[in-house]
Motif scaffolding. Structure first.
Motif, short mmCIF file in Angstrom:
data_model
loop_
_atom_site.label_atom_id
_atom_site.label_comp_id
_atom_site.label_asym_id
_atom_site.label_seq_id
_atom_site.Cartn_x
_atom_site.Cartn_y
_atom_site.Cartn_z
N ILE A 1 0.82 -1.22 0.00
CA ILE A 1 0.00 0.00 0.00
C ILE A 1 0.85 1.26 0.00
N SER A 2 2.16 1.13 -0.14
CA SER A 2 3.04 2.30 -0.01
C SER A 2 2.70 3.38 -1.02
N ALA A 3 2.54 3.02 -2.27
CA ALA A 3 2.26 4.01 -3.31
C ALA A 3 0.91 4.67 -3.08
N ILE A 4 -0.09 3.87 -2.67
CA ILE A 4 -1.43 4.43 -2.44
C ILE A 4 -1.40 5.38 -1.25
N THR A 5 -0.61 5.02 -0.23
CA THR A 5 -0.48 5.90 0.94
C THR A 5 0.07 7.26 0.54
N THR A 6 1.11 7.26 -0.30
CA THR A 6 1.69 8.51 -0.77
C THR A 6 0.67 9.33 -1.55
N LEU A 7 -0.09 8.67 -2.41
CA LEU A 7 -1.12 9.37 -3.18
C LEU A 7 -2.18 9.97 -2.27
N ASN A 8 -2.53 9.27 -1.22
CA ASN A 8 -3.53 9.80 -0.28
C ASN A 8 -3.01 11.03 0.46
N LEU A 9 -1.72 11.01 0.81
CA LEU A 9 -1.11 12.19 1.44
C LEU A 9 -1.11 13.38 0.49
N ARG A 10 -0.74 13.12 -0.76
CA ARG A 10 -0.73 14.21 -1.75
C ARG A 10 -2.13 14.75 -1.99
N ALA A 11 -3.11 13.86 -2.00
CA ALA A 11 -4.49 14.31 -2.23
C ALA A 11 -4.93 15.28 -1.14
N LEU A 12 -4.53 15.03 0.10
CA LEU A 12 -4.88 15.96 1.18
C LEU A 12 -4.25 17.33 0.96
N THR A 13 -2.94 17.36 0.70
CA THR A 13 -2.25 18.64 0.57
C THR A 13 -2.63 19.37 -0.72
N GLN A 14 -3.20 18.66 -1.66
CA GLN A 14 -3.67 19.32 -2.88
C GLN A 14 -5.06 19.93 -2.70
N HIS A 15 -5.69 19.63 -1.57
CA HIS A 15 -7.03 20.17 -1.32
C HIS A 15 -7.11 20.78 0.08
N PRO A 16 -6.32 21.82 0.33
CA PRO A 16 -6.42 22.49 1.63
C PRO A 16 -7.73 23.28 1.72
N THR A 17 -8.11 23.62 2.92
CA THR A 17 -9.31 24.45 3.08
C THR A 17 -9.02 25.88 2.63
N GLY A 18 -10.07 26.66 2.52
CA GLY A 18 -9.91 28.03 2.05
C GLY A 18 -9.00 28.86 2.93
N THR A 19 -9.06 28.63 4.25
CA THR A 19 -8.21 29.39 5.17
C THR A 19 -6.74 29.10 4.92
N VAL A 20 -6.41 27.82 4.77
CA VAL A 20 -5.02 27.43 4.51
C VAL A 20 -4.58 27.93 3.14
N GLU A 21 -5.44 27.80 2.17
CA GLU A 21 -5.10 28.24 0.81
C GLU A 21 -4.84 29.74 0.76
N ALA A 22 -5.58 30.50 1.56
CA ALA A 22 -5.37 31.96 1.59
C ALA A 22 -3.98 32.30 2.13
N LEU A 23 -3.51 31.55 3.12
CA LEU A 23 -2.15 31.78 3.63
C LEU A 23 -1.11 31.49 2.55
N ILE A 24 -1.33 30.42 1.80
CA ILE A 24 -0.38 30.05 0.74
C ILE A 24 -0.36 31.12 -0.35
N ASP A 25 -1.54 31.55 -0.77
CA ASP A 25 -1.62 32.56 -1.83
C ASP A 25 -0.99 33.89 -1.36
N GLY A 26 -1.21 34.23 -0.09
CA GLY A 26 -0.60 35.45 0.44
C GLY A 26 0.91 35.37 0.43
N TYR A 27 1.44 34.21 0.75
CA TYR A 27 2.90 34.01 0.71
C TYR A 27 3.43 34.14 -0.72
N TYR A 28 2.75 33.54 -1.68
CA TYR A 28 3.19 33.66 -3.08
C TYR A 28 3.33 35.13 -3.49
N GLY A 29 2.41 35.95 -2.97
CA GLY A 29 2.42 37.36 -3.33
C GLY A 29 3.64 38.11 -2.86
#
Length: 836
Positions: free
Chosen positions: A616-644
């Motif tokens: 299940i190693s590969a599937i576990t990695t994909l599941n971790l990536r899926a989480l970080t690819q879909h942060p909540t709006g609050t988290v995403e706003a922090l990321i976008d602010g940093y990019y700026g």
């Protein structure tokens, strides 16, 4: 923005829509309506026109409809201001007609309105509300065409506007958005398209408004919601025929709403709109002793209105004509909601005879003062149970609380006084819907507030009834104490779901990335074995944020913020045989491999990556990536602010090297306040690795890289940020989130931690800390080359294959060299835990 302002805005928007339709129709005038027949009197005739895009004829009433012009009010006099109480504004009545996909029914309603006797003291306008049909049915298209041809025209009563919904709202939504009174002289009549009206409708409406509309000298004035035009013979609350109110056919007060013809008064109706905004998210709006409690709160246009009237002691003034003669009546026709076998039953109870002009004149000859209504304060009063009372009062606060949940009240409060079965029917209907929903493979998890107290009672009964009767057979002593309805729903999905699909419950422990690793690996096992995944994610001293605060939960995954009930069930002597329980927090079984093919529910308690007998190693990695690819709006706003803040935005970041510095020494005060002494002692085993990952060692490695290198730094100590920023050789090349020196495990800091994890996973290379779940998780998600930025003893740290004594000695020697100030605690931990 106030509620009134918001509702006014809704109406204004809809009126604009109506005017746009009027412009369109005027542009199509060559195929529009024939000229107004000034000799037509009050009788209208039905004409049939055939031009239609689908070649189907469309019936429309035409002789009483014409474009608005200077003659628009030729058939009725200008409004008067001589009525008592109306000196400052003109009495007005807006007739709101609600229709969907029944053009024939609407034709009947429209014909009745056009035949209605005009009045001279009331300014009238008509608004047609056409609901949206997502299926684009032919009958709905006919209705749209019909209303479109009427929009912008004028009748003998007044101008016509049509409003066409852009999305489906349902009757309740359409009515709530239809009208917000603009002043104390504006009244509204609501008519559904299955209603037929009397030709005397407007005459009586005018008299009700004239005599009661501004009767401010009456103590009951501010308790009158409006005027009921439907002479009801069937009591929907008690399911029995209404007795005649013997008061010389004068009106009476009744604490029950009516959806089949009501004129609403502005003041109390505006109060209702405000009340609804505050209470619409509340539980099922039931009232004591009423069969109407069985109505759907999602569909019923009057269930909330009935609750409002009961809570506040509000009533309608109802007509009381002899022989149940009425100004409106519903018409029962076979259709989607009415089966042929029900038709006779419904007609007998709900259809009433309409008052004709001749009958009205005969009644007036018999009783010339019949239209001189008695004062509101002298009218008979009937409460919500249709019992006559001396006065209506607001409901007692204690009873309001009881009827509002959290548990469904007992049947002696819910059922009508003389008729049982309402509560049982409510629960039965809810259970039927719930069973359908939980059998969906990707069954979404409702929130507690998405489920009503009726749903909760249905779930409790489903879960605790015997397996032989279709239930789950769970202990009532456990289930009846579950306060969170979402948990009840999840249990139903586990034990009553599709073909008894097995579940995997993972109880995640410790910090953010410990939990993420446990979740991702457990989901991998659930994925390969087609199990229903339940995540227990409880806040504690390690993490004070919910999973849904940080990441979007994948479809079909249920997350519980309190796992008490599931733990009780998994360890219960009655239910434990249905579970295979693994406590991977026990070091003795930490590395056990889980068999996904186990024919029971799996319950796994872990702070680590779960091992499996399948790969299940590969599937576990994909599941971790899926989480970080879909942060909540609050988290995403922090990321976008940093990019700026970066020279080239996100591109600059992805070209940077990620740095994760985990240096805060473990302990009850510094790293995780609130943990037990035992847990703090075990965590002190991490001390040598925290010391070896001090920022000074990272800076040394950062200086070996090219001068053009950019760095993104995530650290658990503000001193690390200060040190890298102030270093003369690194100035202008180091970036990090502006977390205001956030070092706690409170929710706000966890937003930054999640954003740091996402950003570390996006860099082109990582320098990470040793023995850090955060570093390991970031590296796994990143998938690029990684190296440690930490120091280590000469020759490197001894591996687990070395003797415990040698490993203990190496750790203590290293801490001594680094002048660590709490070696004694580490020594106790080593002697206790590093023995094999």
């Amino acid at each position: 923005m106030s509620t009134k302002t918001l509702l006014h805005g809704m109406i204004a928007g809809f009126l604009v829509c109506g005017l746009m339709w009027f412009s369109f129709i005027m542009g199509q005038r060559s195929t529009g309506l024939p000229p107004y027949d000034t000799n037509a009197g009050q009788q209208a005739r039905l004409t049939t026109t055939t031009p239609r895009t689908n070649n189907r004829p469309l019936q429309q009433w035409s002789t009483m409809a014409r474009p608005p012009d200077s003659r628009a009010k030729a058939s009725h006099s200008a409004p008067t201001s001589s009525w008592p109480g109306f000196e400052k504004c003109t009495p007005r009545l807006i007739i709101h007609c609600f229709t969907f996909d029944r053009p024939d029914d609407f034709s009947r309603l429209w014909r009745g309105l056009l035949r209605a006797q005009p009045v001279s003291g009331l300014e009238i306008s008509i608004v047609i509300h056409v609901e949206y049909d997502e299926t684009n049915s032919t009958s709905w298209q006919d209705q749209v065409d019909f209303a479109a041809k009427l929009a912008g025209t004028s009748t003998v009563h007044g101008p016509v506007t049509a409003i066409f919904a852009a999305t489906h709202k349902g009757l309740k939504g359409s009515m709530l958005e239809a009208w917000s009174p603009t002043d104390e002289c504006e009244f509204a009549m609501f008519l559904e398209d299955d209603i037929e009206v009397s030709e005397m409708l407007l005459v009586y409406s005018q008299e009700f408004i004239r005599q009661y509309g501004r009767a401010t000298n009456q103590t009951r004035f501010d308790k009158v919601l409006g005027y009921k035009m439907y002479n009801q013979k069937w009591d929907e609350v008690n399911q029995r025929f209404e007795p005649q109110v013997n008061n010389r056919n004068q009106p009476f007060l009744i604490q029950e709403p009516c959806s089949w013809g009501t004129v609403f008064a502005p003041g109390v109706y505006m109060e209702y709109l405000r009340w609804f905004v505050k209470n619409s998210a509340r539980d099922d709006p039931i009232v004591p002793h009423a069969w109407s409690n069985t109505w759907s709160k999602e569909k019923s246009a009057k269930k909330y209105l009935q609750r409002f009237m009961w809570e506040r002691g509000i009533a309608l003034v109802a007509i009381n004509l002899p022989e149940k003669l009425s100004l409106t009546t519903v018409r029962m026709d076979v259709g989607t909601n009415i089966k042929p076998q029900w038709l006779g039953y419904l007609k007998e109870r709900l259809e009433v005879p309409l008052l004709s002009r001749e009958q009205h004149e005969e009644l007036m000859r018999q009783s010339p003062s019949m239209m001189q209504f008695e004062a509101i304060d002298t009218l008979p009063v009937f409460n919500a149970s249709h019992s006559q009372v001396s006065e209506l009062r607001a409901a007692k606060p204690s009873l309001v609380r009881t009827m509002s949940g959290p548990k469904l009240p007992p049947k002696f409060l819910v059922d009508p006084l003389h008729l049982g079965g309402a509560r049982a029917r409510m629960v039965e209907r809810a259970a039927s819907i719930l069973r359908h929903d939980i059998n969906k493979l990707l069954c979404p998890q409702p929130r507690h507030q998405d489920l009503s107290m009726v749903d909760a009672e249905a779930l409790i009964q489903m879960l605790t009834s015997s397996v032989g009767s279709g239930g789950a057979g769970l202990p009532l002593s456990i289930i009846e104490n579950v306060g969170d309805r979402s948990t009840l729903y999840t249990l139903a999905r586990m034990f009553l779901g599709p073909t008894a699909q097995q579940a995997l419950v993972v109880e995640t422990k410790f910090g953010l990335t410990n939990r993420m690793r446990g979740y991702a690996s457990a989901k991998a096992i659930a994925d390969v074995s087609m199990r229903f995944l339940v995540v227990i994610w409880e806040q504690d001293e390690h993490l004070l944020a919910d999973m849904s605060d940080l990441f979007s939960v994948p479809p079909g995954v249920h997350v519980l913020n309190d796992g008490t009930t599931l733990r009780q069930l998994a360890l219960s002597s009655i239910v434990s045989s249905r579970f295979k329980y693994f406590d991977l927090m026990d070091p003795a079984v930490k590395s056990v491999k889980i068999n996904p093919n186990e024919q029971r529910h799996l319950f796994i308690r872990t702070a680590f990556t779960v091992q499996s007998t399948q790969s299940i190693s590969a599937i576990t990695t994909l599941n971790l990536r899926a989480l970080t690819q879909h942060p909540t709006g609050t988290v995403e706003a922090l990321i976008d602010g940093y990019y700026g803040t970066l020279p080239q935005g996100e591109k600059s970041h992805r070209d940077a090297i990620g740095i994760h510095i985990r240096m805060v020494p473990p302990g009850a005060d510094a790293d995780t306040p609130g943990i037990s002494e035992e847990e703090a002692l075990r965590m002190s085993l991490a001390a040598p690795y925290r010391v070896s990952c001090h920022y000074k060692f990272f800076i040394a490695k950062m200086l070996t890289l090219p001068q053009s290198t950019l760095f993104f730094v995530s650290a658990d100590d503000p001193r690390a940020y200060d040190a890298v920023h102030s270093h003369s050789s690194l100035k202008g090349r180091v970036f990090h989130l502006d977390s205001d020196s956030c070092t706690s495990r409170e929710q706000e800091c966890m937003y930054y931690a999640a954003a740091d994890l996402v950003l570390l996973s996006q860099t082109k290379k990582l320098l990470i800390s040793k023995w850090s779940a955060f570093s390991e998780t970031a590296a796994r998600i990143n998938g690029q080359a990684t190296a440690t930025g930490c120091d280590e003893p000469k020759g490197g740290w001894l591996s687990a294959s070395a003797s415990p004594a040698d490993r203990r000695m190496q750790i203590l020697d290293y801490l001594t060299e680094q002048h660590y100030d709490d070696i004694s605690t580490v020594r106790r931990a080593l002697n206790r835990y590093m023995t094999v």
